[in-house]
Scaffold this active site. Structure first.
Site, PDB file in Angstrom:
ATOM      1  N   HIS A   1     -56.105-106.831 -26.029  1.00  0.00           N
ATOM      2  CA  HIS A   1     -55.723-107.336 -27.360  1.00  0.00           C
ATOM      3  C   HIS A   1     -56.029-108.849 -27.448  1.00  0.00           C
ATOM      4  O   HIS A   1     -55.123-109.685 -27.448  1.00  0.00           O
ATOM      5  CB  HIS A   1     -54.224-107.062 -27.564  1.00  0.00           C
TER       6      HIS A   1
ATOM      7  N   GLU B   1     -60.944-106.818 -30.196  1.00  0.00           N
ATOM      8  CA  GLU B   1     -60.379-106.131 -29.034  1.00  0.00           C
ATOM      9  C   GLU B   1     -61.237-104.943 -28.615  1.00  0.00           C
ATOM     10  O   GLU B   1     -61.498-104.054 -29.427  1.00  0.00           O
ATOM     11  CB  GLU B   1     -58.976-105.609 -29.393  1.00  0.00           C
TER      12      GLU B   1
END
Ligand code: TA6
Length: 287
Positions: free
Chosen positions: A161, A263
């Site tokens: 992330h 991501e």
């Protein structure tokens, strides 16, 4: 127990909130900082360059709390796609430092995490997660490997992330995802196709791009960051914009201007792992 850091490239010392933080320095000066909590990279400075990751000044630094910024490791559940806490378990758990070494012009550190009584209460599977973080030159590379150490198969979703620091979100574009189908979480989960060549950020963007190519680019005035991936099928692009940012306790109201999350992820088709099976995925950031 974490082994003592006698190698030439890394040192563990108390970081924010007294949490143990590893500093990894390559021979060419590239460096990264990694909290053992979550094995979370929070800083990456390429050789001769500047900080490329966003880390919130308001982040909690407390065992068991997510750190806002850097590269949270998402496993075994991306977002709210299942019954587990948002983005799974391992970003909330203390990982073990497994060693560091010089690798070519770069430096590499590895971290490990296995299931615990607490993780089994939420997700009743035996696993070994291994994270390798390498930096050198203009790159930061992260590889997550997951082994099913139990007797039953399991499935999972995962992501890096990644909070990339940008000078100004209003002049930032993400390229390389044109033509892809995506799920638009900012619009209630409807599906759409990416028509324009580049994604811009006039408001909240929260999209999972399915079957994304090996490379996306974050293009700013004067600099580009390349996000490369292997082993992860999808790519997520997120920026909360002003209204959502204002509701998030661990961000300053204006922080949304200073980052974009791009991501490497596997969300659309969960990974199936048989007993003894191993999966790995890599994300490489190139400044
Ligand atoms: O990757 C995008 C996302 O899933 C968003 O929906 C947003 O909630 C973000 O992650 C941050 O999640 P967090 O749990 O760290 O607040």
């Amino acid at each position: 127990m974490n082994p003592p850091t006698t190698d030439p490239v890394s040192a563990i010392a108390p970081g924010a909130g007294d949490l143990p933080r590893l500093t990894l320095v390559a021979p060419d000066g590239a460096r990264a900082e990694v909290y053992l909590d979550g094995a979370q990279v929070v800083s990456w400075v390429p050789a001769g360059g500047q900080e490329r990751l966003f880390l919130s000044r308001r982040s909690a630094f407390r065992a068991g709390a997510p750190i806002r910024g850097g590269v949270p490791v998402v496993f075994p559940q991306f977002g709210t796609t299942g019954p587990l806490p948002l983005h799974g378990l391992v970003r909330l758990m203390p990982w073990e430092f497994a060693g560091a070494e010089v690798a070519g012009e770069g430096a590499r550190a590895t971290f490990r995490l296995s299931d615990t009584g607490d993780s089994r209460r939420l997700w009743d599977h035996a696993f070994l997660a291994e994270l390798a973080v390498a930096t050198g030159g203009s790159e930061l590379s992260m590889t997550l490997a997951v082994t099913n150490t139990g007797a039953e198969p399991f499935e999972f979703t995962a992501a890096f992330h990644t909070y990339l620091a940008v000078a100004d979100i209003t002049t930032t574009l993400v390229a390389g995802l044109a033509g892809l189908r995506y799920r638009d979480a900012a619009a209630g989960g409807v599906e759409a196709h990416q028509v324009s060549a580049q994604i811009d950020f006039p408001g909240e963007v929260n999209r999972i791009y399915f079957n994304a190519p090996a490379e996306a680019r974050v293009v700013e005035a004067g600099r580009t960051t390349v996000v490369q991936k292997a082993g992860f099928a999808d790519a997520v692009v997120w920026n909360p914009a002003a209204a959502k940012c204002a509701t998030m306790a661990d961000l300053e109201p204006e922080d949304y201007r200073q980052f974009v999350c791009v991501e490497a992820a596997t969300v659309g088709a969960p990974i199936q792992l048989a007993p003894g099976g191993r999966w790995q995925g890599t994300q490489t950031l190139v400044a």
